[in-house]
Design a protein around this motif. Structure first.
Motif, PDB file in Angstrom:
ATOM      1  N   PRO B   9      10.560  -6.618  75.156  1.00  0.00           N
ATOM      2  CA  PRO B   9       9.999  -6.929  76.477  1.00  0.00           C
ATOM      3  C   PRO B   9      10.965  -6.579  77.604  1.00  0.00           C
ATOM      4  N   GLY B  10      12.265  -6.744  77.332  1.00  0.00           N
ATOM      5  CA  GLY B  10      13.250  -6.414  78.361  1.00  0.00           C
ATOM      6  C   GLY B  10      13.174  -4.954  78.759  1.00  0.00           C
ATOM      7  N   PHE B  11      13.104  -4.093  77.757  1.00  0.00           N
ATOM      8  CA  PHE B  11      12.991  -2.667  78.034  1.00  0.00           C
ATOM      9  C   PHE B  11      11.721  -2.367  78.813  1.00  0.00           C
ATOM     10  N   PHE B  12      10.656  -3.032  78.436  1.00  0.00           N
ATOM     11  CA  PHE B  12       9.392  -2.751  79.101  1.00  0.00           C
ATOM     12  C   PHE B  12       9.459  -3.122  80.571  1.00  0.00           C
ATOM     13  N   VAL B  13      10.029  -4.295  80.826  1.00  0.00           N
ATOM     14  CA  VAL B  13      10.132  -4.746  82.217  1.00  0.00           C
ATOM     15  C   VAL B  13      11.059  -3.826  83.007  1.00  0.00           C
ATOM     16  N   ILE B  14      12.190  -3.499  82.400  1.00  0.00           N
ATOM     17  CA  ILE B  14      13.123  -2.609  83.092  1.00  0.00           C
ATOM     18  C   ILE B  14      12.467  -1.262  83.360  1.00  0.00           C
ATOM     19  N   GLY B  15      11.739  -0.763  82.358  1.00  0.00           N
ATOM     20  CA  GLY B  15      11.080   0.528  82.529  1.00  0.00           C
ATOM     21  C   GLY B  15      10.101   0.512  83.686  1.00  0.00           C
ATOM     22  N   LEU B  16       9.313  -0.540  83.756  1.00  0.00           N
ATOM     23  CA  LEU B  16       8.344  -0.605  84.848  1.00  0.00           C
ATOM     24  C   LEU B  16       9.050  -0.717  86.192  1.00  0.00           C
ATOM     25  N   ALA B  17      10.095  -1.541  86.234  1.00  0.00           N
ATOM     26  CA  ALA B  17      10.823  -1.689  87.499  1.00  0.00           C
ATOM     27  C   ALA B  17      11.425  -0.349  87.927  1.00  0.00           C
ATOM     28  N   PHE B  18      11.997   0.365  86.965  1.00  0.00           N
ATOM     29  CA  PHE B  18      12.608   1.656  87.308  1.00  0.00           C
ATOM     30  C   PHE B  18      11.569   2.656  87.785  1.00  0.00           C
ATOM     31  N   ILE B  19      10.404   2.636  87.142  1.00  0.00           N
ATOM     32  CA  ILE B  19       9.367   3.571  87.572  1.00  0.00           C
ATOM     33  C   ILE B  19       8.952   3.257  88.998  1.00  0.00           C
ATOM     34  N   GLY B  20       8.833   1.960  89.295  1.00  0.00           N
ATOM     35  CA  GLY B  20       8.485   1.589  90.663  1.00  0.00           C
ATOM     36  C   GLY B  20       9.523   2.066  91.666  1.00  0.00           C
ATOM     37  N   ILE B  21      10.790   1.818  91.327  1.00  0.00           N
ATOM     38  CA  ILE B  21      11.849   2.244  92.240  1.00  0.00           C
ATOM     39  C   ILE B  21      11.845   3.761  92.386  1.00  0.00           C
ATOM     40  N   GLY B  22      11.630   4.453  91.279  1.00  0.00           N
ATOM     41  CA  GLY B  22      11.637   5.914  91.318  1.00  0.00           C
ATOM     42  C   GLY B  22      10.544   6.459  92.207  1.00  0.00           C
ATOM     43  N   VAL B  23       9.368   5.850  92.113  1.00  0.00           N
ATOM     44  CA  VAL B  23       8.269   6.314  92.962  1.00  0.00           C
ATOM     45  C   VAL B  23       8.617   6.090  94.427  1.00  0.00           C
ATOM     46  N   GLY B  24       9.172   4.899  94.720  1.00  0.00           N
ATOM     47  CA  GLY B  24       9.557   4.620  96.104  1.00  0.00           C
ATOM     48  C   GLY B  24      10.580   5.623  96.622  1.00  0.00           C
ATOM     49  N   LEU B  25      11.566   5.923  95.778  1.00  0.00           N
ATOM     50  CA  LEU B  25      12.601   6.858  96.203  1.00  0.00           C
ATOM     51  C   LEU B  25      12.044   8.256  96.412  1.00  0.00           C
ATOM     52  N   LEU B  26      11.162   8.673  95.519  1.00  0.00           N
ATOM     53  CA  LEU B  26      10.603  10.016  95.647  1.00  0.00           C
ATOM     54  C   LEU B  26       9.769  10.143  96.917  1.00  0.00           C
ATOM     55  N   ILE B  27       8.998   9.096  97.196  1.00  0.00           N
ATOM     56  CA  ILE B  27       8.167   9.153  98.404  1.00  0.00           C
ATOM     57  C   ILE B  27       9.054   9.229  99.635  1.00  0.00           C
ATOM     58  N   THR B  28      10.117   8.412  99.651  1.00  0.00           N
ATOM     59  CA  THR B  28      11.022   8.451 100.799  1.00  0.00           C
ATOM     60  C   THR B  28      11.666   9.824 100.934  1.00  0.00           C
ATOM     61  N   SER B  29      12.069  10.371  99.803  1.00  0.00           N
ATOM     62  CA  SER B  29      12.747  11.662  99.869  1.00  0.00           C
ATOM     63  C   SER B  29      11.804  12.767 100.319  1.00  0.00           C
ATOM     64  N   ARG B  30      10.560  12.690  99.880  1.00  0.00           N
ATOM     65  CA  ARG B  30       9.615  13.741 100.258  1.00  0.00           C
ATOM     66  C   ARG B  30       9.317  13.711 101.750  1.00  0.00           C
ATOM     67  N   SER B  31       9.510  12.538 102.377  1.00  0.00           N
ATOM     68  CA  SER B  31       9.163  12.448 103.788  1.00  0.00           C
ATOM     69  C   SER B  31      10.281  12.957 104.681  1.00  0.00           C
ATOM     70  N   ILE B  32      11.395  13.366 104.092  1.00  0.00           N
ATOM     71  CA  ILE B  32      12.524  13.834 104.907  1.00  0.00           C
ATOM     72  C   ILE B  32      12.373  15.326 105.127  1.00  0.00           C
ATOM     73  N   GLN B  33      12.607  15.725 106.367  1.00  0.00           N
ATOM     74  CA  GLN B  33      12.480  17.149 106.693  1.00  0.00           C
ATOM     75  C   GLN B  33      13.864  17.768 106.760  1.00  0.00           C
ATOM     76  N   VAL B  34      13.969  18.959 106.230  1.00  0.00           N
ATOM     77  CA  VAL B  34      15.237  19.685 106.253  1.00  0.00           C
ATOM     78  C   VAL B  34      14.960  21.114 106.675  1.00  0.00           C
ATOM     79  N   LEU B  35      15.795  21.624 107.569  1.00  0.00           N
ATOM     80  CA  LEU B  35      15.669  23.023 107.968  1.00  0.00           C
ATOM     81  C   LEU B  35      17.045  23.656 107.848  1.00  0.00           C
TER      82      LEU B  35
END
Lengths: 399, 312
Positions: B9-35
């Protein structure tokens, strides 16, 4: 028998095909030769004087003490020392390999990845006490179970914990952890900022990030390997980590006048002020420990050693296992049905009930004390209630 | 400790938490503009090519024109990037004298030997000594927005681009007024066109060793391809960002990189709580999170199969 003949017998066994490790035990002056000849010589303080004792590696007051010495203390020492050796190599591989990898990115100019204070104190202060306490105090299985079941010794026969496969496993784990740590930090730093004010970090922040992940990963690895928790283990393990953090804050928080460089000034705090740095530390520690945890759990489920089965049973029955529990029932061969194995499954009372029919449980009485003095380490913590149930089963360093 | 009842269960909870954090980070990163604009000038059609061909002039100015299609949200951060540049090289990075840089006048007369060969020039001590200071980046940039054929200067803010502790504590000017007199009987670094006390004559708090550009340069980059903060665009009409339109970046091309196959780039980026655009953390969290979830399922299957093969 003459002393020389006794020694020759021992020699003959030593040079036989299997080259076994030999032990000779005796109490008289005529046993001295064979005690010296054998790998391990044990002298009994007997009526015939102290000659045997003076020439032996270990001395015991009575012959019956040999049992505990071999089955308990010898077993513990082997477990402890093999973990000590393997862990030391592992943590130093984790330490140095990122420095090696960094050379590819600094023009092979021997630029250290970590600050000199970290280089010096890693093996002295940050990672030394936890393994020291482990190697003094670890008890992977309760003493009484070890005493009544000599077949547990089979798990460590022929130096099994220090053979090449185990060593290679630890080394590969160290290399894997080092790669995870270094390249995790490398890709995080990849040509961009990770602060919210747009400022860039430098090479010392990079090294400090890798070092922080390193110290926490190797310490948590030891946490995963420790079975017997006392307050000393907790104190040194969490204390080492706290000391690392406090030291880093202190080292980087003051302009130290005796240094002719101030390259670490405020580096640790700057690193901690960045959200992604925290997230990457957590991620890299988890990624580093993940394979070992998975391997342990799967191996324990699929190919448990006798030791592991006893550990599981002990945990399941929380110290109710006594001298009268027939352990043969716990050592079912792997392919047998699961019902005879000790398991942590408390969800299935039927299975436990089936088990308990084959065992007798006795409530343990206080056992007579073999010690002639109160051992220094007679400390029991709250985490191992099953040791309380045994009364005299705290770590004893005397016989 | 590693009982399956805890780990799975620990792995499962950690996995879900990490996936959530990863999605949040990816969304934030995608919203950054670079030229990113490369202005090394190696191609013949590059506006800065004229600055690289011999005869190499001093103060060659080249202009890079670019357009912005969507609003570049502010505050906009302007970086210069260098590649194949090993600030992490040991002797190079150690070649400086901290005591000079903290304003100790005795070291103005005798710089540390680490600074060799940039310790003395023409018999006089170099201040600030060493290769690290000597190789300071000296391209300058001006940004113009082209409105109706007219160039409108985009104001740059050069404050707070270096670490606060570098600016206020670690690096100090000698206690002299005027600052210029502290540098008597010393010479400026060999590659510099201006002395340290002339780095910013308009602002005394940005002059000498506490010059923000100098501090940014002195913080050694960890890896050979790096970026350093030059200015921020936060004021005036541009505080909400760079609006859609045509722009012209005027570069004073001084810094030579072609001899070691390096490149120079000008980079515009906006910044979120997690910094610049970096998809690594988000992807790594997603990968580790999904591996945790997969591992917990695998362990559950293995455990169920080998521990409880049949029920009674």
């Amino acid at each position: 028998m003459a002393p020389l003949q006794k020694a020759q017998i021992v020699k003959m066994i030593k040079t036989s095909k299997e080259h076994p490790i030999t032990l000779a035990i005796g109490d008289g002056a005529n046993d001295v030769s064979m005690i010296l000849e054998a790998h391990v010589g044990i002298g009994i303080m007997g009526k015939e004087g102290r000659q045997a004792v003076r020439n032996s590696d270990y001395a015991i007051p009575k012959f019956k003490h040999l049992k505990k010495m071999l089955l308990v203390h010898g077993h513990y020492y082997y477990i402890r020392i093999s973990e000590l050796v393997q862990y030391f190599f592992y943590k130093n591989v984790c330490f140095i390999f990122p420095q090696f990898l960094y050379q590819f990115f600094c023009g092979f100019s021997q630029q250290p990845l970590y600050d000199t204070a970290y280089l010096t104190l890693y093996n002295i202060s940050f990672t030394s006490l936890p393994i020291l306490v482990y190697s003094l105090m670890e008890q992977h299985i309760n003493m009484d179970i070890l005493k009544k079941d000599p077949s547990l010794y089979k798990d460590i026969a022929k130096n099994s914990l220090l053979r090449w496969p185990t060593f290679i496993y630890w080394t590969v784990l160290g290399v894997y952890d080092a790669i995870v740590m270094f390249f995790g930090a490398y890709f995080l730093f990849d040509n961009t900022t990770f602060t919210s004010n747009g400022q860039m970090f430098g090479n010392w922040t990079f090294g400090t990030l890798v070092f922080t992940v390193l110290v926490f990963t190797v310490t948590f690895k030891l946490v995963l390997d420790t079975h017997y928790w006392t307050w000393i283990n907790h104190f040194v393990i969490w204390g080492s980590l706290v000391f690392f953090v406090l030291f880093s804050l202190l080292w980087g928080g003051i302009i130290w006048p005796f240094l002719n460089y101030q390259r670490m000034y405020y580096v640790f705090m700057q690193m901690l002020s960045s959200g992604p740095a925290w997230l990457s530390i957590i991620l890299l520690i988890t990624a580093g420990l993940l394979p070992d945890v998975v391997k342990k759990v799967i191996w324990r489920a699929m190919w448990p050693t006798i030791t592991e089965r006893i550990q599981d049973a002990d945990k399941l029955y929380k110290g109710q296992l006594s001298e009268f529990t027939p352990l043969a029932s716990l050592q079912a061969p792997p392919k047998a049905g699961g019902r005879r194995r000790g398991s942590e499954n408390q969800r299935n009372p039927r299975r436990s009930a089936a088990f308990s029919k084959k065992l007798m449980f006795t409530r343990w009485q206080r056992r007579p004390d073999y010690c002639t003095f109160t051992p220094l380490l007679r400390l029991v913590d709250g985490h191992s209630p099953h040791h309380n149930a045994y009364g005299g089963a705290e770590p004893e360093t005397c016989v | 400790m590693l009982s399956a009842g805890v780990v799975i269960p620990g792995f499962f909870v950690i996995g879900l938490a990490f996936i959530g954090i990863g999605v949040g980070l990816l969304i934030t990163s995608r919203s950054i503009q670079v030229l990113e604009l490369d202005y090394t000038g190696t191609e013949t059609n590059s506006p800065c090519y004229k600055c690289t061909t011999p005869p190499v002039q001093n103060n060659c100015v080249c202009k890079l024109n670019f357009t912005i299609d969507t609003l570049f949200k502010g505050p906009v951060f302007f970086y210069y990037s260098l590649t194949n540049y090993f600030q992490s090289q040991r002797k190079y990075g150690a070649s400086k004298d901290y005591n000079q840089l903290s304003g100790d006048l005795t070291y103005f007369k005798s710089p540390a030997s680490d600074c060799d060969p940039y310790q003395y020039a023409n018999g006089k001590p170099i201040v600030p000594c060493g290769s690290l200071a000597n190789s300071m980046f000296n391209d300058t940039f001006k940004l113009y927005q082209i409105i109706n054929g007219q160039e409108k200067l985009v104001p740059f803010d050069g404050k707070g681009i270096a670490w606060w502790t570098d600016y206020n504590i670690k690096y100090r000017n000698p206690d002299y007024s005027p600052l210029k007199n502290a540098f008597n009987d010393t010479v400026k670094p060999v590659f510099w066109s201006k002395a340290a006390y002339e780095l910013d004559t308009s602002d005394a708090t940005n002059n000498g060793f506490v010059n923000q550009d100098f501090l940014v340069w002195m913080r050694r980059a960890a890896l050979p391809n790096f970026r350093k903060l030059y200015r921020r665009i936060t004021e005036g009409d541009y505080k909400d960002g760079l609006p859609v339109g045509n722009y012209s970046l005027e570069i004073s091309y001084n810094y030579p990189v072609i001899s070691f196959d390096g490149t120079k780039k000008a980079t515009f980026s906006n910044v979120s709580w997690m910094g610049g655009q970096n998809e690594f953390l988000g992807i790594a969290y997603l990968v580790i999170g999904s591996m945790c979830v997969v591992m917990s399922i695998v362990m559950l299957i293995v455990y169920a199969k080998f521990r409880f093969p049949d029920d009674d």
